[in-house]
Design a protein around this motif. Structure first.
Motif, PDB file in Angstrom:
ATOM      1  N   HIS A  97      71.776  37.912   3.455  1.00 47.35           N
ATOM      2  CA  HIS A  97      72.426  38.544   4.598  1.00 47.35           C
ATOM      3  C   HIS A  97      73.698  39.251   4.129  1.00 47.35           C
ATOM      4  O   HIS A  97      74.474  38.702   3.339  1.00 47.35           O
ATOM      5  N   TRP A  98      73.925  40.455   4.637  1.00 46.90           N
ATOM      6  CA  TRP A  98      75.137  41.209   4.322  1.00 46.90           C
ATOM      7  C   TRP A  98      75.846  41.579   5.614  1.00 46.90           C
ATOM      8  O   TRP A  98      75.207  42.010   6.576  1.00 46.90           O
ATOM      9  N   LEU A  99      77.161  41.412   5.632  1.00 50.78           N
ATOM     10  CA  LEU A  99      77.967  41.811   6.773  1.00 50.78           C
ATOM     11  C   LEU A  99      79.067  42.749   6.301  1.00 50.78           C
ATOM     12  O   LEU A  99      79.674  42.534   5.240  1.00 50.78           O
ATOM     13  N   THR A 100      79.313  43.779   7.080  1.00 51.95           N
ATOM     14  CA  THR A 100      80.380  44.737   6.795  1.00 51.95           C
ATOM     15  C   THR A 100      81.374  44.709   7.947  1.00 51.95           C
ATOM     16  O   THR A 100      80.982  44.751   9.116  1.00 51.95           O
ATOM     17  N   LEU A 101      82.658  44.639   7.611  1.00 50.95           N
ATOM     18  CA  LEU A 101      83.712  44.628   8.615  1.00 50.95           C
ATOM     19  C   LEU A 101      84.645  45.802   8.354  1.00 50.95           C
ATOM     20  O   LEU A 101      85.379  45.813   7.351  1.00 50.95           O
ATOM     21  N   PRO A 102      84.637  46.824   9.214  1.00 49.90           N
ATOM     22  CA  PRO A 102      85.561  47.953   9.052  1.00 49.90           C
ATOM     23  C   PRO A 102      87.008  47.478   9.249  1.00 49.90           C
ATOM     24  O   PRO A 102      87.285  46.671  10.136  1.00 49.90           O
ATOM     25  N   LEU A 103      87.904  47.994   8.422  1.00 51.95           N
ATOM     26  CA  LEU A 103      89.315  47.612   8.510  1.00 51.95           C
ATOM     27  C   LEU A 103      90.226  48.798   8.810  1.00 51.95           C
ATOM     28  O   LEU A 103      91.439  48.638   8.901  1.00 51.95           O
ATOM     29  N   GLY A 104      89.636  49.981   8.941  1.00 54.10           N
ATOM     30  CA  GLY A 104      90.442  51.179   9.156  1.00 54.10           C
ATOM     31  C   GLY A 104      90.256  51.777  10.535  1.00 54.10           C
ATOM     32  O   GLY A 104      89.976  51.077  11.513  1.00 54.10           O
ATOM     33  N   LYS A 105      90.351  53.092  10.599  1.00 55.75           N
ATOM     34  CA  LYS A 105      90.241  53.802  11.871  1.00 55.75           C
ATOM     35  C   LYS A 105      88.776  54.048  12.226  1.00 55.75           C
ATOM     36  O   LYS A 105      87.892  53.899  11.392  1.00 55.75           O
ATOM     37  N   PRO A 106      88.496  54.424  13.487  1.00 58.67           N
ATOM     38  CA  PRO A 106      87.106  54.544  13.950  1.00 58.67           C
ATOM     39  C   PRO A 106      86.277  55.551  13.158  1.00 58.67           C
ATOM     40  O   PRO A 106      86.774  56.584  12.716  1.00 58.67           O
ATOM     41  N   ALA A 107      84.990  55.235  12.990  1.00 52.86           N
ATOM     42  CA  ALA A 107      84.022  56.134  12.359  1.00 52.86           C
ATOM     43  C   ALA A 107      82.706  56.018  13.120  1.00 52.86           C
ATOM     44  O   ALA A 107      82.349  54.935  13.608  1.00 52.86           O
ATOM     45  N   HIS A 108      81.978  57.120  13.229  1.00 49.07           N
ATOM     46  CA  HIS A 108      80.740  57.138  14.014  1.00 49.07           C
ATOM     47  C   HIS A 108      79.536  56.888  13.115  1.00 49.07           C
ATOM     48  O   HIS A 108      79.373  57.530  12.079  1.00 49.07           O
ATOM     49  N   LEU A 109      78.676  55.938  13.525  1.00 49.70           N
ATOM     50  CA  LEU A 109      77.484  55.580  12.763  1.00 49.70           C
ATOM     51  C   LEU A 109      76.258  55.627  13.668  1.00 49.70           C
ATOM     52  O   LEU A 109      76.333  55.344  14.867  1.00 49.70           O
ATOM     53  N   THR A 110      75.120  55.984  13.069  1.00 54.20           N
ATOM     54  CA  THR A 110      73.826  55.883  13.739  1.00 54.20           C
ATOM     55  C   THR A 110      72.939  54.965  12.910  1.00 54.20           C
ATOM     56  O   THR A 110      72.846  55.112  11.692  1.00 54.20           O
ATOM     57  N   GLN A 111      72.300  54.027  13.563  1.00 55.86           N
ATOM     58  CA  GLN A 111      71.431  53.075  12.885  1.00 55.86           C
ATOM     59  C   GLN A 111      70.024  53.165  13.475  1.00 55.86           C
ATOM     60  O   GLN A 111      69.854  53.268  14.695  1.00 55.86           O
ATOM     61  N   LYS A 112      69.010  53.126  12.600  1.00 50.24           N
ATOM     62  CA  LYS A 112      67.624  53.036  13.049  1.00 50.24           C
ATOM     63  C   LYS A 112      67.022  51.769  12.470  1.00 50.24           C
ATOM     64  O   LYS A 112      66.994  51.571  11.262  1.00 50.24           O
ATOM     65  N   ARG A 113      66.565  50.905  13.357  1.00 49.62           N
ATOM     66  CA  ARG A 113      65.939  49.647  12.928  1.00 49.62           C
ATOM     67  C   ARG A 113      64.755  49.372  13.855  1.00 49.62           C
ATOM     68  O   ARG A 113      64.881  49.438  15.073  1.00 49.62           O
ATOM     69  N   ASP A 114      63.618  49.074  13.272  1.00 50.05           N
ATOM     70  CA  ASP A 114      62.398  48.799  14.051  1.00 50.05           C
ATOM     71  C   ASP A 114      62.093  49.947  15.015  1.00 50.05           C
ATOM     72  O   ASP A 114      61.787  49.732  16.199  1.00 50.05           O
ATOM     73  N   ASP A 115      62.222  51.181  14.525  1.00 45.16           N
ATOM     74  CA  ASP A 115      61.912  52.396  15.296  1.00 45.16           C
ATOM     75  C   ASP A 115      62.816  52.600  16.513  1.00 45.16           C
ATOM     76  O   ASP A 115      62.480  53.356  17.429  1.00 45.16           O
ATOM     77  N   THR A 116      63.968  51.922  16.529  1.00 39.90           N
ATOM     78  CA  THR A 116      64.923  52.073  17.624  1.00 39.90           C
ATOM     79  C   THR A 116      66.247  52.598  17.076  1.00 39.90           C
ATOM     80  O   THR A 116      66.759  52.081  16.076  1.00 39.90           O
ATOM     81  N   LEU A 117      66.788  53.618  17.714  1.00 38.26           N
ATOM     82  CA  LEU A 117      68.065  54.195  17.296  1.00 38.26           C
ATOM     83  C   LEU A 117      69.223  53.547  18.050  1.00 38.26           C
ATOM     84  O   LEU A 117      69.142  53.311  19.255  1.00 38.26           O
ATOM     85  N   HIS A 118      70.304  53.274  17.310  1.00 45.85           N
ATOM     86  CA  HIS A 118      71.526  52.745  17.904  1.00 45.85           C
ATOM     87  C   HIS A 118      72.684  53.601  17.403  1.00 45.85           C
ATOM     88  O   HIS A 118      72.755  53.919  16.211  1.00 45.85           O
ATOM     89  N   GLU A 119      73.589  53.949  18.290  1.00 49.30           N
ATOM     90  CA  GLU A 119      74.779  54.703  17.910  1.00 49.30           C
ATOM     91  C   GLU A 119      76.018  53.947  18.330  1.00 49.30           C
ATOM     92  O   GLU A 119      76.046  53.309  19.388  1.00 49.30           O
ATOM     93  N   SER A 120      77.046  54.022  17.485  1.00 48.98           N
ATOM     94  CA  SER A 120      78.283  53.333  17.816  1.00 48.98           C
ATOM     95  C   SER A 120      79.439  53.915  17.011  1.00 48.98           C
ATOM     96  O   SER A 120      79.239  54.418  15.902  1.00 48.98           O
ATOM     97  N   THR A 121      80.618  53.869  17.587  1.00 46.62           N
ATOM     98  CA  THR A 121      81.844  54.185  16.855  1.00 46.62           C
ATOM     99  C   THR A 121      82.475  52.866  16.443  1.00 46.62           C
ATOM    100  O   THR A 121      82.933  52.095  17.287  1.00 46.62           O
ATOM    101  N   VAL A 122      82.428  52.573  15.153  1.00 45.83           N
ATOM    102  CA  VAL A 122      82.905  51.278  14.662  1.00 45.83           C
ATOM    103  C   VAL A 122      84.366  51.386  14.259  1.00 45.83           C
ATOM    104  O   VAL A 122      84.841  52.426  13.802  1.00 45.83           O
ATOM    105  N   GLN A 123      85.073  50.286  14.436  1.00 43.40           N
ATOM    106  CA  GLN A 123      86.501  50.248  14.133  1.00 43.40           C
ATOM    107  C   GLN A 123      86.897  48.831  13.738  1.00 43.40           C
ATOM    108  O   GLN A 123      86.071  47.924  13.711  1.00 43.40           O
ATOM    109  N   LYS A 124      88.169  48.639  13.446  1.00 42.96           N
ATOM    110  CA  LYS A 124      88.674  47.340  13.017  1.00 42.96           C
ATOM    111  C   LYS A 124      88.375  46.280  14.082  1.00 42.96           C
ATOM    112  O   LYS A 124      88.614  46.488  15.260  1.00 42.96           O
ATOM    113  N   GLY A 125      87.852  45.149  13.645  1.00 46.00           N
ATOM    114  CA  GLY A 125      87.472  44.088  14.560  1.00 46.00           C
ATOM    115  C   GLY A 125      85.989  44.056  14.859  1.00 46.00           C
ATOM    116  O   GLY A 125      85.487  43.085  15.429  1.00 46.00           O
ATOM    117  N   ASP A 126      85.254  45.140  14.475  1.00 48.33           N
ATOM    118  CA  ASP A 126      83.809  45.199  14.674  1.00 48.33           C
ATOM    119  C   ASP A 126      83.086  44.591  13.475  1.00 48.33           C
ATOM    120  O   ASP A 126      83.664  44.462  12.387  1.00 48.33           O
TER     121      ASP A 126
END
Length: 310
Positions: free
Chosen positions: A59-88
């Motif tokens: 298992h791998w976990l990533t924790l952003p520590l800076g300012k917001p950045a926009h990511l798109t994830q595709k898993r199991d044929d489903t798209l997810h979008e989010s702006t990740v930031q510190k605390g996520d």
């Protein structure tokens, strides 16, 4: 490092990605002998890109520590979008592939994004779950993409601080943090029953005294949560919470308290050097001893020794 495939189809490692994107490894627990967990702090460049992450064994976990950045994830044929930031948190569960599109930073006033990466061995998660009487078999983490989770973030930052200081607080402290991190994930981000509570176990007065005696006899050396718990025949995954229920403080806090008390006695009654006293009571260095004595008494070891001489 796991292998990651770029959208061009040629497999490249995370190390090569770091070089291509001018990423810099700030600190790592890789050489510290930590079992079942790897904690690494990076400063990533914020260039857009696309990645296909294959199924990984851990298992791998990533924790952003800076300012917001926009990511798109595709898993199991489903798209997810989010702006990740510190605390996520962003999770790459073992055994599941995913696709990522990184659009880059939201603001234009910085060049690098500090990130904390934590690798947890699958067998560690399974072992803890089994000790908590959750049955046998592989533990699966659910997808968590951009979840804002300050409690988990805070535990992760304490682990990162231990890496930065070279494990200054000791093995017992690191074990307690790792256990807290894993149990939190099992409670909140796994497919098993979320209610994790000690079942049919309590710490008797005799067991408590045995644990205290064990700690006192080995105060000058490295103390392990696993060793203390096994000595009184209690699961290490329960011991810390049961000990705190009985005493009001964690095993690590108790050990620090006892080391400070013994150091003060030696400062008051002997002419030993402060560095030698630090070693005798189990502190990793004179500065570590000074930090905890000043925190507990408001005085430095030299001031305590000076009072004795006067």
């Amino acid at each position: 490092m796991p292998e990651i495939e770029s959208t061009m189809g040629s497999p490249i490692s995370l190390v090569e990605i770091d070089e291509q994107l001018s990423e810099a490894l700030v600190s790592s627990s890789r050489q510290m002998g930590w079992k079942g967990i790897l904690v690494e702090h990076y400063r990533h460049s914020e260039e857009p890109g696309e990645l296909e992450v294959p199924a990984l064994p851990d298992h791998w976990l990533t924790l952003p520590l800076g300012k917001p950045a926009h990511l798109t994830q595709k898993r199991d044929d489903t798209l997810h979008e989010s702006t990740v930031q510190k605390g996520d948190i962003i999770c790459f569960p073992a055994g599941r592939s995913s696709y990522w599109h990184i659009e880059g930073r939201v603001s234009d006033d910085f060049d690098y994004q500090p990130m904390l990466h934590i690798q947890l061995q699958s067998r560690l998660m399974t072992h803890v779950a089994e000790k908590l009487e959750f049955g046998q078999g592989q533990v699966e983490l659910v997808n968590c993409f951009g979840n804002h989770d300050l409690p988990l973030h805070n535990i992760a930052m304490l682990l990162a601080a231990e890496v930065e200081t070279g494990g200054l607080m000791g093995e017992l402290y690191r074990e307690s943090l790792t256990q807290a991190f894993v149990i939190y994930l099992l409670r909140n981000y796994s497919t098993i029953d979320r209610e994790i509570k000690p079942q049919h176990q309590s710490l008797t007065n005799m067991q408590l005294q045995q644990a205290i005696d064990y700690i006192q006899d080995r105060l000058g050396g490295d103390l392990s949560l696993i060793q203390i718990a096994e000595n009184i025949n209690i699961s290490p995954n329960y011991f810390a919470s049961l000990f705190k229920q009985k005493t009001g403080i964690s095993p690590h806090q108790y050990v620090i308290q006892q080391r400070v008390d013994r150091a003060i006695v030696l400062l008051q009654k002997t002419d030993l050097r402060i560095s030698e006293i630090a070693s005798r009571v189990g502190f990793s260095s004179q500065s570590h001893l000074t930090h905890h004595i000043k925190r507990a008494t408001g005085m430095t070891p030299k001031q305590i020794a000076k009072i004795r001489r006067s």
